[in-house]
Design a protein around this motif. Structure first.
Motif, short mmCIF file in Angstrom:
data_model
loop_
_atom_site.label_atom_id
_atom_site.label_comp_id
_atom_site.label_asym_id
_atom_site.label_seq_id
_atom_site.Cartn_x
_atom_site.Cartn_y
_atom_site.Cartn_z
N LEU A 266 -27.13 -58.08 57.82
CA LEU A 266 -27.36 -59.47 58.43
C LEU A 266 -26.55 -60.21 57.69
O LEU A 266 -26.23 -60.18 56.71
N PRO A 267 -25.79 -61.28 58.87
CA PRO A 267 -24.85 -62.08 58.15
C PRO A 267 -25.40 -63.25 57.70
O PRO A 267 -26.11 -63.87 58.17
N ILE A 268 -24.41 -63.69 56.45
CA ILE A 268 -24.68 -65.09 55.78
C ILE A 268 -23.52 -65.96 55.74
O ILE A 268 -23.92 -66.87 54.66
N GLY A 269 -23.06 -64.98 56.34
CA GLY A 269 -21.36 -66.81 56.19
C GLY A 269 -20.97 -67.12 57.40
O GLY A 269 -21.77 -67.46 57.65
N ASP A 270 -20.34 -68.18 56.98
CA ASP A 270 -19.40 -69.01 58.11
C ASP A 270 -20.75 -70.00 58.22
O ASP A 270 -20.89 -70.70 59.61
N TYR A 271 -21.11 -70.83 57.18
CA TYR A 271 -22.67 -71.86 57.92
C TYR A 271 -22.04 -73.50 57.49
O TYR A 271 -22.57 -73.95 57.69
N GLU A 286 -31.79 -68.75 55.44
CA GLU A 286 -32.40 -67.49 56.74
C GLU A 286 -32.21 -66.69 56.64
O GLU A 286 -32.88 -65.78 57.54
N ALA A 287 -31.34 -65.81 56.34
CA ALA A 287 -30.91 -64.37 56.48
C ALA A 287 -31.57 -63.83 55.40
O ALA A 287 -31.90 -62.68 55.92
N VAL A 288 -32.08 -64.17 54.69
CA VAL A 288 -33.42 -63.57 53.73
C VAL A 288 -34.74 -63.88 54.42
O VAL A 288 -35.59 -62.87 54.47
N ARG A 289 -34.91 -65.38 55.07
CA ARG A 289 -35.79 -65.48 55.84
C ARG A 289 -36.13 -63.78 56.64
O ARG A 289 -36.80 -64.11 56.94
N ALA A 290 -34.47 -63.62 57.49
CA ALA A 290 -34.47 -62.23 58.43
C ALA A 290 -35.06 -61.06 57.94
O ALA A 290 -35.86 -60.33 58.69
N HIS A 291 -34.61 -61.05 57.28
CA HIS A 291 -35.17 -59.92 56.32
C HIS A 291 -36.39 -60.10 56.22
O HIS A 291 -37.10 -58.52 56.36
N ARG A 292 -37.27 -60.97 55.76
CA ARG A 292 -37.70 -60.54 55.74
C ARG A 292 -39.09 -60.53 57.39
O ARG A 292 -40.03 -59.60 56.88
N ASN A 293 -38.76 -61.57 58.14
CA ASN A 293 -39.46 -61.51 59.43
C ASN A 293 -39.07 -59.90 59.52
O ASN A 293 -40.20 -59.78 60.64
N ILE A 294 -38.18 -59.21 59.42
CA ILE A 294 -38.10 -57.92 60.32
C ILE A 294 -38.72 -56.43 59.76
O ILE A 294 -39.46 -55.76 59.82
N ALA A 322 -28.46 -64.98 46.59
CA ALA A 322 -29.29 -64.91 44.96
C ALA A 322 -29.41 -65.59 44.78
O ALA A 322 -31.27 -65.43 44.40
N ARG A 323 -29.62 -67.29 45.13
CA ARG A 323 -30.17 -68.15 44.90
C ARG A 323 -32.09 -67.78 45.76
O ARG A 323 -32.73 -68.54 45.12
N ALA A 324 -31.00 -67.58 47.37
CA ALA A 324 -32.45 -67.72 48.16
C ALA A 324 -33.50 -66.08 47.61
O ALA A 324 -34.39 -66.60 48.73
N ARG A 325 -32.22 -65.16 47.04
CA ARG A 325 -32.97 -63.83 46.98
C ARG A 325 -34.71 -64.68 46.16
O ARG A 325 -35.56 -64.19 45.99
N GLU A 326 -34.17 -65.58 45.06
CA GLU A 326 -34.88 -65.27 44.01
C GLU A 326 -35.61 -66.41 44.77
O GLU A 326 -37.47 -66.04 44.03
N ALA A 327 -36.08 -67.18 45.68
CA ALA A 327 -36.88 -68.59 45.79
C ALA A 327 -37.44 -67.43 46.87
O ALA A 327 -38.80 -68.21 47.08
N HIS A 328 -37.11 -66.67 47.35
CA HIS A 328 -38.07 -65.93 48.29
C HIS A 328 -38.67 -64.79 47.70
O HIS A 328 -40.10 -63.85 48.91
#
Length: 349
Positions: A266-271, A286-294, A322-328
């Motif tokens: 999953l791409p996480i960059g250039d946002y 959004e990448a973390v949410r995509a990981h969970r959706n998948i 890292a912050r997004a992983r912790e949040a989710h």
């Protein structure tokens, strides 16, 4: 000095891409739910930014400093990996060497110094490839997700073709782009939902990806973009070269139809800036949410810290991830961001 370089880059881009982009049609075929007879499109609202927005961003931006170069300890892959083992070598950006079931598969291979139509200016890589080209094992399959210069690198494809004669698999229309530069290079072009056999027990399916395409100012969305699903007896591999969030619909669909997913890329960059980049590039949350959706058992982050393509600082995507992983509530073991040259032996499902 920096603003002067940006202006030179933009003016050169406009001139060259206008000259080379006249009346480009890469694909002719019947209309579908993502092709109107001339251009491809995503489900949902269309991309509403164009050349005027590009120029506004390029002339007003204040890009963060990136290092001139970053040292990499390169991987030296084995010739083959048989059976259920899955060895993934992160070359950099969205270039991965995937080894499993006796196959050597490269995704979006870029060994060039710049992600640009020019050899003298444009985004220059700050990390060398995590595998030296000469250390690559024989490549059987090359997957190219779309035609942006940081994903479709004609020079690298030609080197691979001359060395190994791999199967080069692309979404519709990208074969035309490759053949205009290298007419002898054999390319297979497919539509979303097409499926092909790579071996007796590994099959490839092209899946929707929320993105867009262009090689010039006059060929926007004339070639298709796609994610790739590798179907194996040991769990599936879902490679997303570049994608916006797109309300998450394609990721939810992938989770429902393609599970179990052993590994998602999953791409996480250039946002940044979000007003310009959000349509085609996910941020780490959004990448973390995509990981969970998948519903992926494991995911690997890509598309960061190789080419300075936007206003995202070097090192910022992994920190935000890292912050997004912790949040989710997602562990680092489940969704990793690795430096080029790293190897991940991904457990089977």
């Amino acid at each position: 000095m920096r603003n002067r370089k940006i202006k030179i880059w933009v003016l050169g881009l406009v001139l060259t891409m206008t000259m080379t982009g006249c009346a480009k049609s890469y694909y002719h075929g019947p209309e579908s739910d993502h092709f109107d007879g001339e251009q491809f499109f995503n489900a949902g609202p269309p991309r509403d930014i164009g050349i005027r927005d590009l120029l506004r961003w390029r002339f007003t931006r204040d890009p963060p400093e990136w290092p001139e170069s970053v040292e990499v300890t390169p991987d030296r892959p084995p010739q083959r990996i048989d059976g259920e083992q899955l060895r993934v070598s992160f070359v950099g950006h969205t270039t991965l060497l995937i080894q499993t079931r006796g196959l050597n598969i490269l995704t979006d291979p870029v060994w060039s110094e710049r992600a640009s139509p020019f050899s003298w200016i444009g985004p220059r890589r700050v990390t060398p490839p995590g595998v030296a080209f000469d250390d690559l094992p024989p490549i059987d399959i090359v997957l190219v997700s779309h035609n942006h210069y940081d994903h479709l690198d004609l020079a690298t494809l030609n080197r691979l073709w001359k060395r190994d004669r791999p199967r080069v698999i692309v979404p519709l229309g990208n074969d035309t782009i490759i053949h205009r530069e290298h007419p002898d290079l054999r390319v297979e072009a497919y539509d979303w939902e097409d499926e092909v056999a790579l071996s007796d027990d590994v099959h490839l399916r092209l899946a929707p990806m929320f993105h867009w395409s262009a090689r010039s100012l006059l060929d926007r969305n004339r070639a298709l973009w796609a994610a790739f699903l590798l179907k194996t007896p040991d769990g599936n591999i879902y490679f997303v070269g570049d994608s916006g969030w797109g309300e998450g619909r394609y990721f939810e669909d992938a989770g429902e139809r393609f599970g179990p997913i052993r590994l998602a890329v999953l791409p996480i960059g250039d946002y940044k800036p979000r007003w310009f980049m959000s349509y085609g590039h996910m941020n780490p949350d959004e990448a973390v949410r995509a990981h969970r959706n998948i519903g992926a058992h494991h995911s690997l982050a890509s598309h960061f810290d190789t080419f300075p393509l936007a206003d995202t600082a070097y090192g910022e995507p992994p920190e935000d991830l890292a912050r997004a992983r912790e949040a989710h509530g997602v562990s680092e073991e489940a969704l990793r961001a690795l430096p080029p040259g790293s190897v991940w032996w991904v457990p089977p499902v």
